[in-house]
Design a protein around this motif. Structure first.
Motif, short mmCIF file in Angstrom:
data_model
loop_
_atom_site.label_atom_id
_atom_site.label_comp_id
_atom_site.label_asym_id
_atom_site.label_seq_id
_atom_site.Cartn_x
_atom_site.Cartn_y
_atom_site.Cartn_z
N LEU A 623 -64.05 -18.73 74.73
CA LEU A 623 -64.86 -18.73 76.23
C LEU A 623 -65.88 -17.79 76.32
CD1 LEU A 623 -63.70 -19.33 79.06
CD2 LEU A 623 -62.59 -17.49 79.21
N ASP A 626 -69.15 -19.62 75.49
CA ASP A 626 -69.79 -20.48 76.15
C ASP A 626 -71.01 -19.98 76.94
OD1 ASP A 626 -70.26 -22.24 78.34
OD2 ASP A 626 -68.09 -22.68 78.59
N GLU A 628 -72.28 -20.57 79.70
CA GLU A 628 -72.25 -20.72 81.19
C GLU A 628 -71.51 -19.41 81.61
OE1 GLU A 628 -70.51 -23.61 84.53
OE2 GLU A 628 -70.26 -24.06 82.61
N PHE A 629 -70.66 -18.93 80.80
CA PHE A 629 -69.73 -17.69 81.18
C PHE A 629 -69.75 -16.57 80.56
CE2 PHE A 629 -66.62 -21.62 82.01
CZ PHE A 629 -66.96 -21.66 82.88
N ALA A 666 -63.79 -20.24 88.57
CA ALA A 666 -63.97 -21.29 87.59
C ALA A 666 -63.63 -20.92 86.18
CB ALA A 666 -65.64 -21.77 87.43
N ILE A 667 -63.85 -19.70 85.90
CA ILE A 667 -63.55 -19.10 84.49
C ILE A 667 -62.02 -19.05 84.47
CG2 ILE A 667 -63.46 -16.95 83.27
CD1 ILE A 667 -66.33 -16.29 84.56
N ARG A 669 -60.05 -21.20 85.75
CA ARG A 669 -59.63 -22.58 85.45
C ARG A 669 -59.85 -22.93 84.04
NH1 ARG A 669 -61.47 -22.90 91.00
NH2 ARG A 669 -63.43 -23.53 90.27
N ARG A 670 -60.91 -22.33 83.48
CA ARG A 670 -61.27 -22.88 82.26
C ARG A 670 -60.31 -22.19 81.23
NH1 ARG A 670 -66.02 -24.49 79.56
NH2 ARG A 670 -66.39 -25.64 81.45
N ALA A 673 -57.21 -24.27 81.26
CA ALA A 673 -57.26 -25.34 80.35
C ALA A 673 -57.35 -25.04 78.92
CB ALA A 673 -58.40 -26.18 80.87
N MET A 674 -57.99 -24.32 78.65
CA MET A 674 -58.06 -24.05 77.01
C MET A 674 -56.69 -23.46 76.31
SD MET A 674 -62.02 -22.21 77.14
CE MET A 674 -62.04 -22.07 75.11
#
Length: 721
Positions: A623, A626, A628-629, A666-667, A669-670, A673-674
């Motif tokens: 994570l 990434d 984006e994060f 958003a972080i 939720r990611r 999922a991971m």
């Protein structure tokens, strides 16, 4: 930008028309400022006797007595105490008209007497006429001008290659062109007037030749300056048009305005030379009116033949012909006022038309010179501090000059106030002084406003979240709007108080009364006062800033804006809350410095907790990798440990530390999922509620069949409607 320039075409055309009004009035100033003509060698005895009587103190007393209509012992009254007399104005007009009629009859004889004086000087130089001398020395001036043209070839080449991209390039190039034009005309003046003055000439011939050579220099200087600012040949390389108008309009007004200036200079010199030749003031006024009539004709021709601008006339109820007729009537009216001797009204009408045009022309020209090449990147033309200071300063200077000029015309002393002043005069003095005060305050406010707006514009781009510069940026975006409103109210209060003081109103009792009224309003509006004071303390404590997410009681959302008494919170679902400061209470700021995101997951009893911890560490690293994060993660996702052992499984606690950002959800939720994908890949099962049935095999099958039948009936049988 093109549409703005088209919109300015009509205004600047009106400006060019208004600029011609200045040229009309100079001839009247010339007749008032020129020295009296030298009297003939011998005066008639009757004239000498009349002058002697007028200088007698007894005669002057009697004239004052007749003018007052009172006894001789009464104190002389000032003009300020007497209101406007229509009868006196009528009598003055009648006397002026009679003087003009008399001068029309005596003009031929006075002209012949002046021609005789001129002829005597001409004989001393061998009979050479002044017009021949003027032509000869104009040719000498043109020769000197050609020499300067040849010498300045390098200067002209540099100006032809000059760039006008940036502000400094425009200023330097325009300054160079103005200097070149000044030296170009100066070379003509030195070659003509300077060469003429090297010789000894009779006084009258010298006055005539120098005067008309000076008029030619003025005409050529006006043409050169108009060529620099209007640039009628802008299609040539190295030209930049200061006034944003079309090529056709620039060529039209460059030619007509130069004609007007040249004719004005010729008329001004002619009137002064008539005085040198011994003509009376009335005769010179008559000649000035005739020359002014020709000037009026040139101006009307320029108006009617100006290029049409259909785009500028869209939405206007008055067409081009209607505007031309209005301008024609206006110019004819002010010429008639001048001829009638209504000097005060004449100057007021001239200033009222010329001042708005000069302001519009100045604003368009300054904005065109000081515009920046990169200001249209975001579709908005940012106003620079220099443009505001220059444009507003010139506008204030023009208005102040107009006020001072009108005060001088009306004989109003702005800095002097006497007990004999009438109420109307005091009111007029106060209005003029208040206008100057408001202009100064307006200039100061616009400079401060532009500085604040530019600082606000510099804080639009977001910086690294959590950094000191980002905190300073959000702090400025929070406080600058408040500061701008406070300065605006302060300047408005100062301007109003100073304007009232200039009008003669005592502001001390007014301030005391306002304080009493303020206390009364404060008691009646305690809630509003409480909101304002609470907001001040929230800002001083730096409780929240623009863009931060806060929560207070049942109100939560992102701070979008706030006024003196309330704050606007945008909820994450869309609604906006307008909350008074006094109702906020304790503030929970979720966007300050950092925040910890925690959540719980339950796994089955068979799961290996150590394996879950290792999987979580790998997921946290993935994570963080990434792009984006990554900028928003301070501490990676970790498993904190076993939170609780429940009936269905083992409840584990997870957490990570993030910077204040809108991407927290958003972080999270990611991460969910991971983790789910990693658990499925490693055989870690999420705990779910289960039902375990005990007993024999047949009883178990019967119970399962009964449960399945009950579910089927519940789905198949509809309920009551």
């Amino acid at each position: 930008m093109v549409m703005r320039l088209k919109f300015l075409l009509m205004k600047i055309s009106r400006t060019s028309i208004a600029a011609m009004l200045i040229l009309f009035v100079g001839i009247s100033a010339a007749t008032a400022q020129m020295p009296d003509a030298p009297a003939p060698a011998e005066q008639p005895p009757n004239v000498q006797h009349f002058i002697t009587l007028m200088s007698d103190p007894d005669v002057q007393k009697w004239l004052q007595h007749v003018a007052r209509g009172a006894n001789p012992e009464a104190p002389p009254s000032t003009s300020a105490e007497v209101g406007p007399s229509f009868a006196a104005s009528t009598m003055r007009f009648r006397a002026h008209a009679a003087a003009m009629v008399d001068s029309a009859h005596s003009f031929p004889s006075e002209a012949m007497r002046g021609a005789a004086l001129l002829e005597q000087d001409i004989k001393t130089i061998g009979g050479t006429r002044p017009i021949v001398l003027v032509v000869a020395f104009v040719a000498a001036g043109l020769a000197a001008q050609w020499v300067f043209w040849w010498i300045s070839a390098g200067w002209r080449s540099w100006m032809a290659e000059a760039s006008f991209t940036t502000v400094w390039q425009r200023i330097i190039a325009l300054t160079a062109r103005l200097l070149w034009a000044a030296f170009y005309v100066l070379s003509f003046g030195l070659g003509s007037i300077g060469f003429f003055l090297l010789f000894d000439w009779p006084p009258i011939v010298r006055e005539i030749v120098v005067g008309f050579l000076f008029a030619v220099v003025i005409y050529r200087l006006a043409s050169a300056v108009l060529d620099v600012f209007l640039a009628p040949r802008s299609n040539e390389k190295g030209h930049f048009r200061v006034v944003p108008i079309s090529d056709e309009t620039a060529g039209h007004w460059a030619k007509r305005l130069s004609y007007l200036v040249g004719w004005y200079a010729f008329g001004w010199v002619t009137i002064r030379l008539l005085g040198t030749l011994g003509l009376s003031i009335a005769a010179r006024q008559l000649a000035a009116y005739f020359l002014g009539f020709i000037l009026l004709g040139i101006a009307i021709e320029a108006i009617w033949r100006r290029p049409p601008h259909s785009s500028a006339l869209q939405g206007s109820r008055i067409g081009l012909n209607g505007r031309n007729w209005l301008w024609t009537a206006y110019l004819t009216g002010i010429w008639l006022l001048w001829v009638a001797g209504a000097t005060t009204l004449f100057w007021v009408m001239v200033v009222c038309a010329a001042l708005p045009g000069a302001i519009v022309l100045t604003k368009a020209s300054i904005n065109n010179i000081l515009r920046r090449s990169g200001v249209e990147e975001d579709g908005h033309n940012r106003v620079t501090v220099a443009s505001v200071v220059v444009e507003r300063g010139i506008r204030a200077a023009l208005i102040v000059a107009a006020i001072l000029f009108l005060a001088d015309v009306m004989d109003v002393r702005l800095t002097e106030m006497t007990m004999q002043d009438s109420p109307a005069l005091r009111l007029l003095r106060g209005v003029l002084s208040a206008g100057i005060i408001l202009l100064v305050v307006d200039l100061a406010w616009n400079v401060v406003k532009v500085l604040i707006d530019r600082k606000m514009g510099d804080t639009e781009a977001a910086l690294e979240i959590g950094s000191e510069r980002e905190r300073r940026r959000t702090r400025l975006r929070t406080l600058l709007p408040i500061l701008r409103n406070f300065v605006m109210i302060l300047f408005a209060a100062i301007a109003i108080m100073m304007a009232l003081s200039s009008l003669g109103i005592e502001i001390g009792p007014l301030i005391a009364g306002a304080g009493v009224v303020g206390v009364a309003i404060g008691f009646g509006a305690q809630t509003v006062v409480k909101d304002i004071i609470s907001g001040m303390f929230y800002l001083l404590d730096d409780a929240f800033r623009i863009g931060e997410y806060i929560q207070s009681g049942s109100y939560k959302g992102t701070v979008e804006a706030f006024s003196l008494r309330s704050v606007k919170l945008r909820h994450h679902r869309g609604p906006i809350f307008i909350v008074p400061f006094s109702e906020l209470g304790a503030i929970q700021n979720m966007s300050r410095d950092w925040s910890v995101v925690k959540f719980l997951l339950s796994v089955s009893y068979e799961s290996d907790v150590a394996q879950v911890k290792a999987i979580t560490k790998a997921v946290g690293k993935a994570l963080y990798d990434d792009p984006e994060f990554q900028p928003f993660i301070i501490e990676n996702l970790k498993m904190k440990g076993v939170e609780e052992i429940t009936d269905i499984g083992i409840k584990l606690s997870f957490g990570m530390t993030l910077k204040p950002t809108q991407l927290q959800s958003a972080i999270r939720r990611r991460a969910y999922a991971m983790l789910r994908e990693a658990f499925n890949a490693q055989g870690i099962k999420i705990a779910v509620p289960t039902v375990q049935v005990a007993g024999g095999k047949e009883e178990g099958l019967a119970a399962a069949a009964q449960q399945a039948l009950a579910k089927h009936n519940a789905v198949a049988v509809p309920g009551p409607a």
